[in-house]
Design a protein around this motif. Structure first.
Motif, PDB file in Angstrom:
ATOM      1  N   UNK A 120       0.837  -1.205   0.000  1.00 43.66           N
ATOM      2  CA  UNK A 120       0.000   0.000   0.000  1.00 43.66           C
ATOM      3  C   UNK A 120       0.868   1.249   0.000  1.00 43.66           C
ATOM      4  N   UNK A 121       1.951   1.239   0.794  1.00 41.48           N
ATOM      5  CA  UNK A 121       2.877   2.372   0.791  1.00 41.48           C
ATOM      6  C   UNK A 121       3.541   2.528  -0.568  1.00 41.48           C
ATOM      7  N   UNK A 122       3.850   1.411  -1.208  1.00 43.94           N
ATOM      8  CA  UNK A 122       4.417   1.465  -2.558  1.00 43.94           C
ATOM      9  C   UNK A 122       3.458   2.167  -3.514  1.00 43.94           C
ATOM     10  N   UNK A 123       2.156   1.831  -3.437  1.00 44.66           N
ATOM     11  CA  UNK A 123       1.173   2.485  -4.301  1.00 44.66           C
ATOM     12  C   UNK A 123       1.076   3.975  -3.990  1.00 44.66           C
ATOM     13  N   UNK A 124       1.127   4.323  -2.707  1.00 42.58           N
ATOM     14  CA  UNK A 124       1.106   5.744  -2.336  1.00 42.58           C
ATOM     15  C   UNK A 124       2.312   6.459  -2.933  1.00 42.58           C
ATOM     16  N   UNK A 125       3.482   5.796  -2.869  1.00 43.11           N
ATOM     17  CA  UNK A 125       4.685   6.401  -3.441  1.00 43.11           C
ATOM     18  C   UNK A 125       4.569   6.629  -4.932  1.00 43.11           C
ATOM     19  N   UNK A 126       3.975   5.674  -5.655  1.00 38.15           N
ATOM     20  CA  UNK A 126       3.774   5.844  -7.101  1.00 38.15           C
ATOM     21  C   UNK A 126       2.830   7.014  -7.369  1.00 38.15           C
ATOM     22  N   UNK A 127       1.743   7.089  -6.603  1.00 34.48           N
ATOM     23  CA  UNK A 127       0.808   8.210  -6.746  1.00 34.48           C
ATOM     24  C   UNK A 127       1.529   9.537  -6.516  1.00 34.48           C
ATOM     25  N   UNK A 242       1.978  -9.175  -3.154  1.00 34.11           N
ATOM     26  CA  UNK A 242       0.689  -8.881  -2.516  1.00 34.11           C
ATOM     27  C   UNK A 242      -0.014  -7.668  -3.137  1.00 34.11           C
ATOM     28  N   UNK A 243       0.558  -7.095  -4.185  1.00 38.71           N
ATOM     29  CA  UNK A 243      -0.060  -5.917  -4.815  1.00 38.71           C
ATOM     30  C   UNK A 243      -1.519  -6.158  -5.226  1.00 38.71           C
ATOM     31  N   UNK A 244      -1.853  -7.339  -5.806  1.00 35.77           N
ATOM     32  CA  UNK A 244      -3.275  -7.547  -6.159  1.00 35.77           C
ATOM     33  C   UNK A 244      -4.216  -7.449  -4.959  1.00 35.77           C
ATOM     34  N   UNK A 245      -3.742  -7.827  -3.775  1.00 37.82           N
ATOM     35  CA  UNK A 245      -4.590  -7.736  -2.580  1.00 37.82           C
ATOM     36  C   UNK A 245      -4.789  -6.296  -2.129  1.00 37.82           C
ATOM     37  N   UNK A 246      -3.950  -5.398  -2.633  1.00 39.74           N
ATOM     38  CA  UNK A 246      -4.022  -3.996  -2.195  1.00 39.74           C
ATOM     39  C   UNK A 246      -4.911  -3.137  -3.081  1.00 39.74           C
TER      40      UNK A 246
END
Length: 524
Positions: A120-127, A242-246
């Motif tokens: 989830x933090x990785x996705x926030x970083x991409x955003x 675990x990205x798909x779960x996020x």
């Protein structure tokens, strides 16, 4: 030591303590929420989550120190103050309650939960990386009331009300700490000898906690463990599985990432007005990159430039206070010192700091929004209220081992409604606040667009998900008619608005008459 050096020493020391303890406080509350609310294993938090999260603070404050040194060389000034960087409090608390806790309850797998937090933090970083190039455009599109209102709701309720419970759980310790912190940070009073108020609150409050605990006056008191373990954060890509779960947590990740970028723009402008003209893109890319770095080392909370650069400048701080913070947090986490602080400092001592932060966020939302938009700011709080109630209700149900299906029918309906209102609360608050701000400005088409957006997001569960965990879905996969009913309600709302506009334009005379009647009554 002459007077000038003494002032600079106290300025750097006070600024370092304020920034360091802010970050320690966030880590303490992250740990407390997961351990005491969701029974998550403390070992993983202390040895993996905290060291990994600390890497973001270490690299971020180190880079901000270098940016301050570069600006000092460029301008020839010695009084350049570095931008303060630390963990973003609202999103850290939000991720603990809305991502990590629910994932652990559903899976009972601590390692999987940790990886979901990293992803989830990785996705926030991409955003953040993407929006660092378009943050100003987003700021122009959405009204300030919508952007800041939903976060202000988090500030008032999750950072204000929930810490208040911790204060009253240990009321003697909490009241002493709250008295000192509110007197110094809000009342602007000074302690004898210029001792920093936050430091005094932590030392005195912690001493009281242990004195009362050993005397048997604190029911949940635990004898602290003073052992320190070497906790070296290791670079890992395992969490990417675990990205798909996020995906269900995108409605949280996107607004949290966007709002810190917009906050970074505002904070950089605040620093410029205070005399330190940093390049906005340097500040934004640093916070985006350090959030991503933290994810790869096991972190679960994003970094952001803090509000208050002018305050640190008034203290007399330069680039040294961020350098010391980087070293204290980075080295401290590796040798186990940060985990020791998290275990030693009681929640009731740190809670008043979050109370103050919550007040500042609420104040900023109302201050930065036009006065006419105050109702829009207030409206955006309401989905956060629903989320707060569900957090507390979930604790009672889990403790009593009661499932929602075992409740009486009326309470089942109430529980379901609260869940629907709570899911996607950040995006809901943003859109509700923006909608009302547009209505206040009589920009009816934009208001209708906000409600249509709500209708579309509802169908896919980005907001008002009918699943208890807030997962997103495809509309035809849901047997319940509720998403369609909520979307229909939003759609009809959006249809009403243009109709009212046409009626007002076609019949201006009655409105003028009512207005003149109102004026005559007022003048009478």
């Amino acid at each position: 030591m002459n007077e000038d050096r003494k002032n600079r020493f106290w300025g750097e020391t006070t600024a370092f303590l304020a920034l360091f303890l802010d970050n320690v406080g966030v880590l303490i509350f992250l740990s407390a929420i997961l351990v005491h609310t969701f029974n998550y294993p403390a070992e993983i938090i202390l040895t993996r989550m905290i060291p990994g999260t600390a890497m973001g603070i270490f690299f971020g404050d180190l880079l901000y120190s270098l940016l301050a040194l570069r600006l000092a060389r460029k301008t020839g000034r010695r009084d350049v103050t570095a931008m303060p960087l630390g963990l973003d409090t609202p999103s850290t608390i939000g991720i603990a309650y809305a991502v990590l806790g629910p994932t652990y309850i559903a899976s009972q797998d601590a390692l999987l939960t940790w990886h979901v937090g990293m992803a989830t933090l990785f996705m926030i970083g991409i955003v953040k990386m993407v929006t660092s190039f378009s943050g100003a455009w987003i700021q122009r599109i959405f009204p300030t009331a919508g952007l800041l209102g939903s976060i202000a709701g988090v500030g008032l309720l999750l950072l204000g009300f929930l810490p208040l419970i911790e204060i009253f759980n240990e009321v003697v310790v909490g009241m002493v700490a709250m008295g000192l912190i509110l007197a110094v940070l809000i009342g602007k009073l000074q302690l004898p000898g210029r001792v920093p108020g936050v430091l005094a609150a932590v030392i005195l409050g912690t001493a009281l906690h242990f004195a009362l605990g050993y005397a048997g006056y604190i029911p949940e008191f635990k004898t602290p463990a003073f052992d320190m373990k070497l906790c070296i954060p290791l670079f890992s890509l395992d969490f990417l599985q675990t990205l798909p779960r996020c995906i269900p947590y995108l409605p949280l990740a996107i607004p949290f990432g966007i709002l810190t970028i917009i906050g970074g723009i505002n904070n950089t402008e605040s620093a410029r007005l205070a005399g330190d003209a940093y390049r906005t893109r340097d500040i934004l890319l640093t916070e985006a990159c350090t959030s991503l770095i933290a994810a790869f080392f096991g972190g679960v909370a994003q970094t952001t430039p803090y509000i208050g650069h002018p305050a640190y400048k008034k203290m007399g701080a330069t680039w040294l206070y961020t350098l010391f913070t980087a070293l204290a947090v980075g080295i401290g986490s590796v040798v186990g010192l940060m985990s020791l602080f998290v275990g030693l400092i009681p929640r009731a001592v740190i809670a008043p700091i979050f109370l103050f932060i919550g007040f500042e966020i609420v104040h900023q939302a109302y201050r930065e929004s036009p006065d006419a938009h105050s109702a829009a700011v207030s409206l955006s709080f309401l989905p956060v209220v629903a989320h707060l109630v569900t957090i507390i209700l979930r604790q009672f149900l889990d403790a009593a081992s009661i499932t929602p299906e075992a409740l009486p029918v009326r309470l089942q309906v109430l529980h379901s409604t609260l869940t629907v209102l709570s899911n996607g609360f950040i995006v809901t608050g943003l859109l509700w606040g923006s909608m009302l701000a547009f209505l206040i400005d009589q920009q009816v088409r934009l208001a209708a667009l906000c409600t249509l957006t709500c209708a579309g997001l509802t169908l896919f569960g980005f907001i008002h998900s009918v699943h208890p965990g807030g997962e997103i879905y495809l509309p035809w996969q849901i047997s319940s008619p509720r998403p369609f009913m909520i979307a229909l309600g939003y759609f009809l709302f959006s249809c009403i608005l243009p109709a009212l506009t046409k009626r007002r334009q076609a019949n201006p005379e009655p409105l003028s008459a009512e207005s003149s009647e109102g004026k005559s009554v007022t003048s009478g």
